[in-house]
Design a protein around this motif. Structure first.
Motif, mmCIF file in Angstrom:
data_model
loop_
_atom_site.group_PDB
_atom_site.id
_atom_site.type_symbol
_atom_site.label_atom_id
_atom_site.label_comp_id
_atom_site.label_asym_id
_atom_site.label_seq_id
_atom_site.Cartn_x
_atom_site.Cartn_y
_atom_site.Cartn_z
ATOM 1 N N PHE A 1 10.173 -0.104 0.102
ATOM 2 C CA PHE A 1 9.836 -1.523 0.272
ATOM 3 C C PHE A 1 9.921 -2.246 -1.078
ATOM 4 O O PHE A 1 10.456 -3.348 -1.174
ATOM 5 N N ARG A 2 9.415 -1.602 -2.122
ATOM 6 C CA ARG A 2 9.513 -2.183 -3.472
ATOM 7 C C ARG A 2 10.977 -2.307 -3.904
ATOM 8 O O ARG A 2 11.370 -3.272 -4.549
ATOM 9 N N ALA A 3 11.788 -1.304 -3.541
ATOM 10 C CA ALA A 3 13.216 -1.360 -3.872
ATOM 11 C C ALA A 3 13.893 -2.521 -3.142
ATOM 12 O O ALA A 3 14.735 -3.221 -3.714
ATOM 13 N N GLU B 1 0.834 -1.193 0.000
ATOM 14 C CA GLU B 1 0.000 0.000 0.000
ATOM 15 C C GLU B 1 0.872 1.247 0.000
ATOM 16 O O GLU B 1 1.812 1.359 0.792
ATOM 17 N N ASP B 2 0.555 2.191 -0.889
ATOM 18 C CA ASP B 2 1.395 3.373 -1.082
ATOM 19 C C ASP B 2 1.494 4.289 0.129
ATOM 20 O O ASP B 2 2.502 4.959 0.305
ATOM 21 N N ASP B 3 0.485 4.346 0.963
ATOM 22 C CA ASP B 3 0.513 5.297 2.073
ATOM 23 C C ASP B 3 0.928 4.651 3.399
ATOM 24 O O ASP B 3 0.762 5.244 4.452
ATOM 25 N N ALA B 4 1.499 3.464 3.355
ATOM 26 C CA ALA B 4 1.864 2.741 4.571
ATOM 27 C C ALA B 4 3.366 2.826 4.846
ATOM 28 O O ALA B 4 4.164 3.128 3.965
ATOM 29 N N THR B 5 3.723 2.553 6.095
ATOM 30 C CA THR B 5 5.112 2.421 6.510
ATOM 31 C C THR B 5 5.311 0.980 6.957
ATOM 32 O O THR B 5 4.430 0.401 7.591
#
Length: 142
Positions: free
Chosen positions: A107-109, A43-47
């Motif tokens: 995270f994607r990296a 999710e884009d807005d998560a940490t």
């Protein structure tokens, strides 16, 4: 400037360019990795909290992979032992490592660096202090 010095400087420059290109290809580029279709959604807005225990404990590696070295917190993962580039279940053992907090792009990296779904899997485990974190483990060879 003498010829030997010019030759040495040219060789060092060429080596530096090749080394930087190689590191970029391995750590940061989208080339040579196609993520499998069935990976969990980020999710884009998560940490996300990620427990690292190998190469990602090095600030310069995190900087190459994520674009920043990231603040770390020392942590312990119970019930596992470190086995070269992996961790193995082992009752009573503890793996010492670090927790880093990352955003969705970072995270994607990390997934790309670990070649998620190809070389490593990402699983959720519980640290000694009870926190839940993501951990990369080598995929089992069949």
């Amino acid at each position: 400037m003498s010829k030997p010095i010019r030759y040495t400087l040219a060789t060092l420059s060429a080596f530096t360019v090749l080394a930087v290109a190689y590191l970029w290809l391995i750590f940061a580029s989208p080339f040579f990795y196609s993520p499998p279709e069935n990976l969990p959604v980020i999710e884009d807005d998560a940490t996300y909290s990620v427990f690292v225990y190998g190469t990602l404990t090095k600030p310069w590696v995190r900087w190459l992979v994520m674009g920043r070295s990231a603040e770390v917190e020392l942590a312990e993962l119970p019930g596992f032992r470190k086995d070269e580039l992996d961790i193995q279940a082992d009752t009573g053992a503890i793996v010492k490592g670090q927790v880093i907090l990352v955003n969705a792009d970072e995270f994607r990296a990390l997934d790309r660096y670990e070649r998620l779904g190809v070389r490593y899997e990402r699983i959720e485990l519980t640290l000694q202090d009870g926190r839940s974190v993501w951990v990369y483990r080598l995929l089992k060879k069949e």
